[in-house]
Design a protein around this motif. Sequence first.
Motif, PDB file in Angstrom:
ATOM      1  N   PHE A  25       0.826  -1.207   0.000  1.00  0.00           N
ATOM      2  CA  PHE A  25       0.000   0.000   0.000  1.00  0.00           C
ATOM      3  C   PHE A  25       0.863   1.261   0.000  1.00  0.00           C
ATOM      4  O   PHE A  25       0.622   2.189  -0.773  1.00  0.00           O
ATOM      5  CB  PHE A  25      -0.943  -0.005   1.206  1.00  0.00           C
ATOM      6  N   ILE A  26       1.880   1.280   0.850  1.00  0.00           N
ATOM      7  CA  ILE A  26       2.775   2.441   0.918  1.00  0.00           C
ATOM      8  C   ILE A  26       3.488   2.637  -0.417  1.00  0.00           C
ATOM      9  O   ILE A  26       3.589   3.767  -0.926  1.00  0.00           O
ATOM     10  CB  ILE A  26       3.793   2.283   2.070  1.00  0.00           C
ATOM     11  N   THR A  27       3.953   1.543  -0.999  1.00  0.00           N
ATOM     12  CA  THR A  27       4.642   1.615  -2.290  1.00  0.00           C
ATOM     13  C   THR A  27       3.730   2.204  -3.350  1.00  0.00           C
ATOM     14  O   THR A  27       4.131   3.085  -4.120  1.00  0.00           O
ATOM     15  CB  THR A  27       5.118   0.209  -2.710  1.00  0.00           C
ATOM     16  N   PHE A  28       2.478   1.741  -3.404  1.00  0.00           N
ATOM     17  CA  PHE A  28       1.536   2.259  -4.396  1.00  0.00           C
ATOM     18  C   PHE A  28       1.236   3.735  -4.147  1.00  0.00           C
ATOM     19  O   PHE A  28       1.146   4.522  -5.093  1.00  0.00           O
ATOM     20  CB  PHE A  28       0.237   1.446  -4.391  1.00  0.00           C
ATOM     21  N   GLN A  29       1.089   4.135  -2.902  1.00  0.00           N
ATOM     22  CA  GLN A  29       0.823   5.535  -2.584  1.00  0.00           C
ATOM     23  C   GLN A  29       1.982   6.421  -3.034  1.00  0.00           C
ATOM     24  O   GLN A  29       1.769   7.492  -3.602  1.00  0.00           O
ATOM     25  CB  GLN A  29       0.564   5.718  -1.085  1.00  0.00           C
ATOM     26  N   LYS A  30       3.200   5.966  -2.805  1.00  0.00           N
ATOM     27  CA  LYS A  30       4.371   6.735  -3.243  1.00  0.00           C
ATOM     28  C   LYS A  30       4.397   6.849  -4.761  1.00  0.00           C
ATOM     29  O   LYS A  30       4.722   7.902  -5.303  1.00  0.00           O
ATOM     30  CB  LYS A  30       5.649   6.092  -2.708  1.00  0.00           C
ATOM     31  N   PHE A  31       4.030   5.752  -5.457  1.00  0.00           N
ATOM     32  CA  PHE A  31       3.970   5.777  -6.919  1.00  0.00           C
ATOM     33  C   PHE A  31       2.912   6.770  -7.389  1.00  0.00           C
ATOM     34  O   PHE A  31       3.161   7.587  -8.275  1.00  0.00           O
ATOM     35  CB  PHE A  31       3.652   4.372  -7.446  1.00  0.00           C
ATOM     36  N   THR A  32       1.740   6.723  -6.782  1.00  0.00           N
ATOM     37  CA  THR A  32       0.641   7.619  -7.139  1.00  0.00           C
ATOM     38  C   THR A  32       1.025   9.084  -6.947  1.00  0.00           C
ATOM     39  O   THR A  32       0.645   9.943  -7.744  1.00  0.00           O
ATOM     40  CB  THR A  32      -0.608   7.289  -6.297  1.00  0.00           C
ATOM     41  N   LEU A  33       1.797   9.357  -5.936  1.00  0.00           N
ATOM     42  CA  LEU A  33       2.219  10.728  -5.644  1.00  0.00           C
ATOM     43  C   LEU A  33       3.434  11.166  -6.466  1.00  0.00           C
ATOM     44  O   LEU A  33       3.882  12.298  -6.363  1.00  0.00           O
ATOM     45  CB  LEU A  33       2.540  10.875  -4.152  1.00  0.00           C
ATOM     46  N   THR A  40      10.951   1.882 -13.204  1.00  0.00           N
ATOM     47  CA  THR A  40      11.855   0.836 -12.721  1.00  0.00           C
ATOM     48  C   THR A  40      12.062   0.972 -11.215  1.00  0.00           C
ATOM     49  O   THR A  40      12.037  -0.028 -10.486  1.00  0.00           O
ATOM     50  CB  THR A  40      13.210   0.906 -13.455  1.00  0.00           C
ATOM     51  N   ASP A  41      12.255   2.194 -10.736  1.00  0.00           N
ATOM     52  CA  ASP A  41      12.408   2.415  -9.289  1.00  0.00           C
ATOM     53  C   ASP A  41      11.179   1.919  -8.539  1.00  0.00           C
ATOM     54  O   ASP A  41      11.287   1.291  -7.481  1.00  0.00           O
ATOM     55  CB  ASP A  41      12.632   3.894  -8.981  1.00  0.00           C
ATOM     56  N   TYR A  42      10.007   2.202  -9.100  1.00  0.00           N
ATOM     57  CA  TYR A  42       8.761   1.744  -8.472  1.00  0.00           C
ATOM     58  C   TYR A  42       8.701   0.223  -8.445  1.00  0.00           C
ATOM     59  O   TYR A  42       8.453  -0.376  -7.402  1.00  0.00           O
ATOM     60  CB  TYR A  42       7.547   2.312  -9.214  1.00  0.00           C
ATOM     61  N   LEU A  43       8.932  -0.414  -9.596  1.00  0.00           N
ATOM     62  CA  LEU A  43       8.848  -1.870  -9.665  1.00  0.00           C
ATOM     63  C   LEU A  43       9.857  -2.535  -8.736  1.00  0.00           C
ATOM     64  O   LEU A  43       9.551  -3.548  -8.100  1.00  0.00           O
ATOM     65  CB  LEU A  43       9.046  -2.348 -11.101  1.00  0.00           C
ATOM     66  N   MET A  44      11.039  -1.969  -8.640  1.00  0.00           N
ATOM     67  CA  MET A  44      12.066  -2.536  -7.765  1.00  0.00           C
ATOM     68  C   MET A  44      11.687  -2.404  -6.288  1.00  0.00           C
ATOM     69  O   MET A  44      12.184  -3.154  -5.449  1.00  0.00           O
ATOM     70  CB  MET A  44      13.412  -1.864  -8.017  1.00  0.00           C
ATOM     71  N   SER A  45      10.811  -1.467  -5.963  1.00  0.00           N
ATOM     72  CA  SER A  45      10.418  -1.269  -4.574  1.00  0.00           C
ATOM     73  C   SER A  45       9.309  -2.221  -4.131  1.00  0.00           C
ATOM     74  O   SER A  45       9.065  -2.373  -2.944  1.00  0.00           O
ATOM     75  CB  SER A  45       9.956   0.174  -4.361  1.00  0.00           C
ATOM     76  N   VAL A  46       8.637  -2.864  -5.088  1.00  0.00           N
ATOM     77  CA  VAL A  46       7.557  -3.791  -4.754  1.00  0.00           C
ATOM     78  C   VAL A  46       8.184  -5.108  -4.290  1.00  0.00           C
ATOM     79  O   VAL A  46       8.965  -5.708  -5.028  1.00  0.00           O
ATOM     80  CB  VAL A  46       6.642  -4.037  -5.981  1.00  0.00           C
ATOM     81  N   PRO A  47       7.844  -5.553  -3.074  1.00  0.00           N
ATOM     82  CA  PRO A  47       8.443  -6.789  -2.557  1.00  0.00           C
ATOM     83  C   PRO A  47       8.198  -7.975  -3.500  1.00  0.00           C
ATOM     84  O   PRO A  47       7.071  -8.246  -3.905  1.00  0.00           O
ATOM     85  CB  PRO A  47       7.724  -7.009  -1.224  1.00  0.00           C
ATOM     86  N   GLY A  48       9.272  -8.658  -3.873  1.00  0.00           N
ATOM     87  CA  GLY A  48       9.177  -9.842  -4.711  1.00  0.00           C
ATOM     88  C   GLY A  48       9.077  -9.582  -6.204  1.00  0.00           C
ATOM     89  O   GLY A  48       9.124 -10.518  -7.006  1.00  0.00           O
ATOM     90  N   MET A  49       8.937  -8.330  -6.612  1.00  0.00           N
ATOM     91  CA  MET A  49       8.734  -8.022  -8.026  1.00  0.00           C
ATOM     92  C   MET A  49       9.945  -8.409  -8.876  1.00  0.00           C
ATOM     93  O   MET A  49       9.797  -8.929  -9.987  1.00  0.00           O
ATOM     94  CB  MET A  49       8.409  -6.544  -8.222  1.00  0.00           C
ATOM     95  N   THR A  50      11.148  -8.189  -8.384  1.00  0.00           N
ATOM     96  CA  THR A  50      12.348  -8.535  -9.137  1.00  0.00           C
ATOM     97  C   THR A  50      12.351 -10.032  -9.467  1.00  0.00           C
ATOM     98  O   THR A  50      12.613 -10.426 -10.604  1.00  0.00           O
ATOM     99  CB  THR A  50      13.618  -8.167  -8.346  1.00  0.00           C
ATOM    100  N   GLU A  51      12.022 -10.853  -8.474  1.00  0.00           N
ATOM    101  CA  GLU A  51      12.005 -12.301  -8.685  1.00  0.00           C
ATOM    102  C   GLU A  51      10.926 -12.691  -9.693  1.00  0.00           C
ATOM    103  O   GLU A  51      11.138 -13.554 -10.547  1.00  0.00           O
ATOM    104  CB  GLU A  51      11.764 -13.029  -7.354  1.00  0.00           C
ATOM    105  N   ILE A  52       9.753 -12.057  -9.624  1.00  0.00           N
ATOM    106  CA  ILE A  52       8.652 -12.360 -10.542  1.00  0.00           C
ATOM    107  C   ILE A  52       9.045 -11.998 -11.974  1.00  0.00           C
ATOM    108  O   ILE A  52       8.771 -12.759 -12.909  1.00  0.00           O
ATOM    109  CB  ILE A  52       7.373 -11.614 -10.112  1.00  0.00           C
TER     110      ILE A  52
END
Length: 74
Positions: A25-33, A40-52
């Motif tokens: 939720f915090i990650t998405f809020q930061k992206f929205t703002l 890429t910075d946003y995607l890298m901040s999402v837990p597990g996204m790099t592995e996916i």
Amino acid sequence: MTNREYIKTQIDDLPEGVLNKIIEFITFQKFTLGLYDTDTDYLMSVPGMTEIIKEGLNTPLSECVPLSEVWGDV
């Protein structure tokens, strides 16, 4: 007590599984703002996204769902 102070005091009472949702939720809020410099910075901040993403890159196309099944008008 401010909202920030209240949230900080409540976080310690929550189980780990819930904390993962809060991180998302915090990650998405930061992206929205617009607080990330790039997508890429946003995607890298999402837990597990790099592995996916790496898993997706390593999956043979023969094992993937055709795009036409995902979006019928493509």
